[in-house]
Motif scaffolding. Structure first.
Motif, short mmCIF file in Angstrom:
data_model
loop_
_atom_site.label_atom_id
_atom_site.label_comp_id
_atom_site.label_asym_id
_atom_site.label_seq_id
_atom_site.Cartn_x
_atom_site.Cartn_y
_atom_site.Cartn_z
N ILE A 141 0.86 -1.19 0.00
CA ILE A 141 0.00 0.00 0.00
C ILE A 141 0.90 1.24 0.00
O ILE A 141 2.10 1.13 0.27
N THR A 147 -2.20 7.23 1.86
CA THR A 147 -3.55 6.86 2.31
C THR A 147 -4.16 7.91 3.22
O THR A 147 -5.38 7.89 3.46
N VAL A 163 -6.71 4.40 -5.03
CA VAL A 163 -5.80 3.45 -4.39
C VAL A 163 -6.12 2.02 -4.83
O VAL A 163 -5.22 1.25 -5.18
#
Length: 260
Positions: A141, A147, A163
Motif C-alpha cells: 500500500i 492513504t 488506491v
C-alpha cells in the motif's frame, strides 16, 4: 552543497529544488530522500528564501515512484522502518515546513512522487501530468502518507477508488478533484509557480509560517486546530511583521516586512 541526485539553487528569494534522476524517471531512492531532506532543511533555514518550488528534471516525470529495487527483498520489520524513516525525513518534514512549498508537477507523479507532491503545501501541474498511487499492483500500500493525504485532498470515495484500482488520472481530472490547484502547459508551469510565489512573497513570512502550522493542526490527531489558531494569532501581535503590516495599512502604503 553538492548533491548527486538533486539540484538546488536560489534566485530572487525562491529556492528551486529539482529531483535529477532522469534515467530513472526521478524515482525516489533512500539517497535521494536524504538529499531532499537536507535541501529542504537548508532552504527553510535561509532567511533569504521565501518560497520553495520543487519539480522533476526533464519532461517525462516529476517523480515516477520509489526505487523498487531497494526494497523488493525487505521483510515486515524493514518495510515498516522504510515507511517510518521516509515519512520522518521527507514527507512529514515538508508538510510541516515553515517556508511555503509549491510542487510543480511535470509528467508522471506516481507512488512516492504523488505522495511528495501531496506533502507540499499546494500543487501546480503541467497538462501532460499523470498522477496515481499504483502500490497495490505491487502487493503493498502507499507508505509515505498517501492513504492519509489523498482523502484529505480529494475525499474518501475518490481516494479509495484511486488506491484500489492503482490507476492514473490526468491533470484535468486532478484539477477537478482538487488534487492540484492549477493546470497549465509544460512551458508555463514554472512561470506560473513563480507568479504565485511572487504573490506569497509580498506577505509576512512570519504570519505565513503560523498559518501553515494552524492549517496543518486540523489534520493532526489529538490536536485542537482552533486552539493552535488562537495561539498563532496571538503570537503574531509580538512580531515586527505585525507592527509593519498594520502601520503600512494605516499609512496607506505597501508593507515592507522584515520577516521577524
Amino acid at each position: 552543497m553538492t548533491y548527486e541526485n538533486i539540484l538546488s539553487k536560489t534566485e530572487n528569494s525562491i529556492n528551486y529544488i529539482t529531483i535529477n534522476r532522469p534515467n530513472k524517471l526521478n524515482a525516489l531512492n533512500k539517497a535521494t530522500i536524504q538529499e531532499l531532506h537536507e535541501a529542504f532543511k537548508a532552504a527553510d533555514s535561509d532567511k533569504a528564501v521565501k518560497v520553495i518550488i520543487v519539480t522533476g528534471s526533464g519532461e517525462k516525470a516529476f517523480v515516477a515512484g520509489a526505487d523498487i529495487s531497494e526494497f523488493a527483498d525487505f521483510d515486515v520489520e524493514n518495510g515498516g522502518k522504510l515507511a517510518a524513516k521516509g515519512q520522518e525525513l521527507l514527507f512529514d518534514f515538508v508538510e510541516n515546513l515553515g517556508t511555503p512549498v509549491i510542487a510543480a508537477v511535470n509528467g508522471f507523479a506516481l507512488g512516492g512522487g504523488l505522495e511528495l507532491a501531496m506533502a507540499c503545501h499546494f500543487r501546480v501541474a503541467s497538462d501532460n501530468a499523470r498522477m496515481g498511487l499504483p502500490e497495490v499492483s505491487l502487493g503493498v500500500i502507499p507508505g509515505y502518507g498517501g492513504t492519509q493525504r489523498l482523502p484529505q485532498l480529494v475525499g474518501k470515495g475518490r481516494a479509495m477508488e484511486m488506491v484500489m484500482t492503482a490507476g492514473m488520472i490526468d491533470a484535468q481530472t486532478a484539477h477537478g478533484y482538487g488534487l492540484v490547484n492549477h493546470v497549465t502547459s509544460q512551458e508555463e508551469m514554472i512561470p506560473l509557480a513563480e507568479k504565485i510565489a511572487g504573490k506569497i512573497m509580498r506577505n509576512s513570512s512570519v504570519a505565513i509560517k503560523g498559518a501553515i502550522k494552524a492549517v496543518n493542526a486540523n489534520y493532526q490527531d489529538g490536536i485542537n486546530g482552533f486552539d493552535v489558531e488562537i495561539s498563532e494569532f496571538g503570537n503574531c501581535f509580538g512580531t515586527a511583521d505585525f507592527k509593519e503590516g498594520t502601520t503600512a495599512f494605516l499609512e496607506k502604503r505597501q508593507a515592507d516586512f522584515p520577516g521577524e
